[in-house]
Design a protein around this motif. Structure first.
Motif, mmCIF file in Angstrom:
data_model
loop_
_atom_site.group_PDB
_atom_site.id
_atom_site.type_symbol
_atom_site.label_atom_id
_atom_site.label_comp_id
_atom_site.label_asym_id
_atom_site.label_seq_id
_atom_site.Cartn_x
_atom_site.Cartn_y
_atom_site.Cartn_z
ATOM 1 N N LEU A 84 0.839 -1.188 0.000
ATOM 2 C CA LEU A 84 0.000 0.000 0.000
ATOM 3 C C LEU A 84 0.881 1.246 0.000
ATOM 4 N N SER A 85 0.435 2.251 -0.714
ATOM 5 C CA SER A 85 1.167 3.515 -0.821
ATOM 6 C C SER A 85 0.250 4.655 -0.437
ATOM 7 N N PHE A 86 0.850 5.814 -0.150
ATOM 8 C CA PHE A 86 0.092 7.020 0.140
ATOM 9 C C PHE A 86 0.318 8.039 -0.959
ATOM 10 N N GLU A 87 -0.732 8.765 -1.254
ATOM 11 C CA GLU A 87 -0.667 9.871 -2.196
ATOM 12 C C GLU A 87 -0.968 11.143 -1.415
ATOM 13 N N ILE A 88 -0.171 12.176 -1.644
ATOM 14 C CA ILE A 88 -0.409 13.468 -0.999
ATOM 15 C C ILE A 88 -0.846 14.460 -2.069
ATOM 16 N N LYS A 89 -1.828 15.274 -1.729
ATOM 17 C CA LYS A 89 -2.383 16.229 -2.687
ATOM 18 C C LYS A 89 -2.490 17.595 -2.017
ATOM 19 N N ASN A 90 -1.963 18.617 -2.669
ATOM 20 C CA ASN A 90 -2.064 19.977 -2.144
ATOM 21 C C ASN A 90 -3.462 20.514 -2.434
ATOM 22 N N MET A 91 -4.162 20.908 -1.388
ATOM 23 C CA MET A 91 -5.522 21.418 -1.526
ATOM 24 C C MET A 91 -5.596 22.930 -1.306
ATOM 25 N N SER A 92 -4.453 23.571 -1.104
ATOM 26 C CA SER A 92 -4.424 25.007 -0.834
ATOM 27 C C SER A 92 -4.185 25.797 -2.115
ATOM 28 N N LYS A 93 -5.036 26.774 -2.355
ATOM 29 C CA LYS A 93 -4.852 27.677 -3.495
ATOM 30 C C LYS A 93 -3.785 28.728 -3.202
ATOM 31 N N LYS A 94 -3.501 28.952 -1.923
ATOM 32 C CA LYS A 94 -2.617 30.042 -1.511
ATOM 33 C C LYS A 94 -1.178 29.628 -1.262
ATOM 34 N N LEU A 112 3.911 9.369 -1.949
ATOM 35 C CA LEU A 112 4.853 9.634 -0.868
ATOM 36 C C LEU A 112 5.925 8.546 -0.837
ATOM 37 N N PRO A 113 7.184 8.942 -0.717
ATOM 38 C CA PRO A 113 8.217 7.932 -0.478
ATOM 39 C C PRO A 113 8.056 7.350 0.935
ATOM 40 N N PHE A 114 8.809 6.312 1.272
ATOM 41 C CA PHE A 114 8.709 5.702 2.601
ATOM 42 C C PHE A 114 9.038 6.706 3.697
ATOM 43 N N ARG A 115 9.945 7.626 3.422
ATOM 44 C CA ARG A 115 10.329 8.655 4.394
ATOM 45 C C ARG A 115 10.503 9.962 3.625
ATOM 46 N N CYS A 116 9.819 11.006 4.081
ATOM 47 C CA CYS A 116 9.932 12.284 3.382
ATOM 48 C C CYS A 116 9.615 13.443 4.322
ATOM 49 N N MET A 117 10.027 14.620 3.894
ATOM 50 C CA MET A 117 9.743 15.859 4.620
ATOM 51 C C MET A 117 8.691 16.630 3.826
ATOM 52 N N VAL A 118 7.631 17.023 4.513
ATOM 53 C CA VAL A 118 6.572 17.834 3.914
ATOM 54 C C VAL A 118 6.610 19.186 4.602
ATOM 55 N N ARG A 119 6.616 20.278 3.801
ATOM 56 C CA ARG A 119 6.698 21.624 4.364
ATOM 57 C C ARG A 119 5.709 22.558 3.677
ATOM 58 N N LEU A 125 6.804 18.552 8.529
ATOM 59 C CA LEU A 125 6.241 17.255 8.877
ATOM 60 C C LEU A 125 7.153 16.173 8.316
ATOM 61 N N LEU A 126 7.667 15.331 9.174
ATOM 62 C CA LEU A 126 8.455 14.193 8.739
ATOM 63 C C LEU A 126 7.514 13.000 8.687
ATOM 64 N N LEU A 127 7.305 12.437 7.497
ATOM 65 C CA LEU A 127 6.393 11.310 7.315
ATOM 66 C C LEU A 127 7.205 10.049 7.062
ATOM 67 N N GLU A 128 6.896 8.997 7.818
ATOM 68 C CA GLU A 128 7.581 7.714 7.692
ATOM 69 C C GLU A 128 6.540 6.609 7.666
ATOM 70 N N LYS A 129 6.644 5.745 6.665
ATOM 71 C CA LYS A 129 5.649 4.687 6.488
ATOM 72 C C LYS A 129 6.219 3.338 6.898
ATOM 73 N N GLU A 130 5.407 2.590 7.635
ATOM 74 C CA GLU A 130 5.694 1.189 7.933
ATOM 75 C C GLU A 130 4.668 0.363 7.181
ATOM 76 N N GLU A 131 5.146 -0.610 6.441
ATOM 77 C CA GLU A 131 4.237 -1.431 5.647
ATOM 78 C C GLU A 131 3.486 -2.433 6.494
#
Length: 185
Positions: A84-94, A112-119, A125-131
């Motif tokens: 399973l994977s995650f998809e991130i979507k920007n919902m902000s117009k600003k 999303l990669p297994f480990r990434c930085m979202v800003r 936000l440091l996101l880390e996925k465990e399968e």
């Protein structure tokens, strides 16, 4: 501590661990509605929204500089894969969302990669996925960092997040424009 369910169950659950940081999180209680250090089980079909609107968003940031819906996460399974994977979507117009130095504009999305930085803005936000094996559920777990995640994890700072046509670092409340709802004048 692992995000996996207890060992006596047959099926493990994919977990997305999110470590949050904002320079004024203590003074402004930005993350007051997020339950830290607990796992929350969600349906794999659920689109999880982050923002300031408590009626639409699952996870609330108590900050007028955050869009009503800032971004969303959705679980999916790639073709020819059992993972399973995650998809991130920007919902902000600003505000652009930066994922590992890739800038996502409004409605842009990426896996999303297994480990990434979202800003975005001053948020890190440091996101880390465990399968896990379950296709029915996934879990989220939040941690709070008192130090900048960029510095703590030796992450390249990249360029500042684009807001309102100029690069800015919103370090004080009055240094960045606030997003207004369409019906606010």
């Amino acid at each position: 501590m692992s995000c996996f369910e207890d060992a006596d169950t047959e099926e493990t659950v994919t977990c997305l661990q999110m470590t949050l940081y904002h320079p004024s999180q203590q003074q402004n209680r930005i993350f007051q509605y997020i339950k830290f250090y607990n796992r929350e089980k969600l349906s794999s079909s659920e689109v999880v929204r982050f923002g300031r609107n408590s009626t639409i968003c699952h996870y609330i940031f108590q900050d007028k500089q955050v869009s009503r819906v800032q971004f969303s996460l959705q679980l999916f399974k790639k073709f020819d894969s059992s993972v399973l994977s995650f998809e991130i979507k920007n919902m902000s117009k600003k505000t652009s969302l930066v994922v590992d130095n890739k800038e996502l504009g409004y409605l842009n999305k990426m896996d999303l990669p297994f480990r990434c930085m979202v800003r975005f803005g001053d948020y890190q936000l440091l996101l880390e996925k465990e399968e896990g094996e379950s296709l029915e559920f996934f879990e989220t777990k939040f941690l709070l960092s008192s130090r900048s995640l960029l510095q703590e994890n030796n992450w390249p700072a990249g360029k500042p997040v684009l807001e309102y046509g100029s690069y800015s670092s919103c370090s004080t409340e009055n240094s960045c424009p606030l997003e207004m709802d369409e019906n606010e004048f």
